[in-house]
Write an enzyme that holds these catalytic residues in place. Structure first.
Site: not given
Ligand code: NAD
Ligand code: DAU
Length: 350
Positions: A131-133, A157, A161
């Site tokens: 993810t970009d997060e 989260y 990741k």
């Protein structure tokens, strides 16, 4: 012929990836492995039942014995790893299940792939979906994230990741495991669990329920139609360079409050209500803890190397998405009531 293990295939993005691969590559064997948590729903894949190149295995990616047996009995040569706990709000209340699935589950898969493949990595691939997060939060004026942006996760989260991404790279650097990673921005489209902004709000607008906007609704996300993400995954899986990371994004930034107004307009119009009927549902609530201000992706590496571009304009994607949720109220009702879990638990066990 490839034997491709897709994890998390009963979830939102996974179901679109499984459908694309099963239909596009009939000569390949597609094995969908999913634990069927609250987010996994085999109703997302009803149209694939009976396809000769598709099978489903209900299991936890953290289960070493099951994964080990699966790699040898099904001769798995490629993995597309999507299984994860994916909702930021849940990670704030229950960070441990995120560490367990996203970190330890990914490590377990890497280890079983490495053991099964020994030192023969020819035609093998471990593709990790991220993810970009992991890159953290941008200010309103920062340039979008590139593949070299420093990791700076803020939620449990995104920390989980980020950790899984590091393990994937470590297995490449240490053992030469053939890996590739992609980091994508916010997806939207059919079959998304209605705890995420877009399906939750479409459902609430339909039923005249409040729309809980976190903070002032000023946070920005970069939205990509889920089938465009699946197309990018297909390209990277077949043509991406081993050891590389590719960013995937929609080139489509929206402030939450502006996006919510588009949703309200679209739902009201499609339901034949007067424009503005549902504006009164907007309810500003306490902000999400650690709420990242802005995500935006620079996907030029993927475009320049592999020729990928999002195929859909946002207006068309949103129209399609709203129509899908309005036309599939039974799917939504089964998900919101929890009936889907009882049905599949009877079939596959709790
Ligand atoms: P989702 O929550 O809809 O689906 C996750 C799936 O994983 C579910 O089917 C669930 O049953 C399964 N799962 C969870 N724990 C498992 C376990 N221990 N063993 C086996 N299966 C398990 O998630 P999604 O939105 O489809 O996201 C899929 C992947 O893409 C995730 O890795 C996520 O981090 C990543 N991603 C999502 C987005 C997005 O906008 N949704 C954007 C970028 C990246
Ligand atoms: O950027 C990619 C990520 O996008 C994925 O890695 C995650 O798995 C996925 O869940 C998504 O994370 P977000 O937190 O951005 O998505 P969510 O739909 O939860 O929220 C989108 C924005 O809307 C965010 O700024 C928070 C806000 N929001 C969300 C909900 C659920 C609200 O204002 N109210 C809400 O009720």
């Amino acid at each position: 012929m490839r034997h491709i293990l897709i994890t998390g295939g009963a979830g939102f993005i996974g179901s679109h990836v499984v459908r694309l691969f099963v239909n596009k590559y009939p000569e390949d064997e597609i094995i969908n492995l999913d634990k069927l948590t609250y987010a996994g729903n085999l109703a997302n894949l009803k149209d694939l039942e009976g396809k000769p190149n598709y099978s489903f295995v209900k299991s936890d990616i953290c289960d070493y014995e099951v994964m080990k047996n699966l790699f040898s009995s099904r001769k798995i040569d490629s993995v597309i790893h999507l299984a994860a706990e994916s909702h930021v709000d849940r990670s704030i209340t229950d960070p441990f299940s995120f560490a367990k699935t996203n970190v330890l589950g990914t490590l377990n898969l890497l280890q079983t792939a490495k053991e099964a493949w020994g030192s023969d990595f020819k035609d093998k691939l471990f593709y990790h979906i991220s993810t970009d997060e992991v890159y953290g939060s941008l200010s309103f004026t920062d340039a979008p994230f590139t593949e070299t942006t420093r990791y700076d996760p803020h939620s449990p989260y995104s920390a989980s990741k980020a950790s899984s991404d590091h393990f994937v790279r470590a297995f490449h650097d240490t053992y030469r495991l053939p890996v590739v990673i992609s980091n994508c921005s916010n997806n939207y489209g059919p079959y998304q669990f209605p705890e995420k902004l877009i399906p939750l709000f479409i459902n609430n607008i339909r039923h005249g329920k409040p729309l809980p906007v976190y903070g002032k609704g000023e946070n920005i996300r970069d939205w990509l139609y889920v089938e465009d993400h699946a197309q990018a995954i297909d390209l990277i899986f077949h043509r991406g360079r081993i050891g590389e990371t590719y960013n995937i994004g929609g080139l489509n930034e929206w402030k939450n409050i502006d996006l919510i107004k588009v949703l309200i307009k679209t739902v009201d119009r499609l339901l034949g209500r007067a424009e503005g009927t549902s504006d009164k549902l907007i309810t500003f609530v306490t902000d999400r803890a650690g709420h990242d201000l802005r995500y935006a992706i620079d996907a030029s590496k993927l475009t320049n190397e592999l020729g990928w571009k999002p195929s859909l304009q946002f207006e068309e994607g949103i129209e399609r998405t709203v129509r899908w949720y309005l036309d599939n109220q039974v799917w939504l009702d089964n998900v919101t009531s929890g009936d889907y879990q009882q049905y599949y638990q009877k079939m596959y066990g709790a």
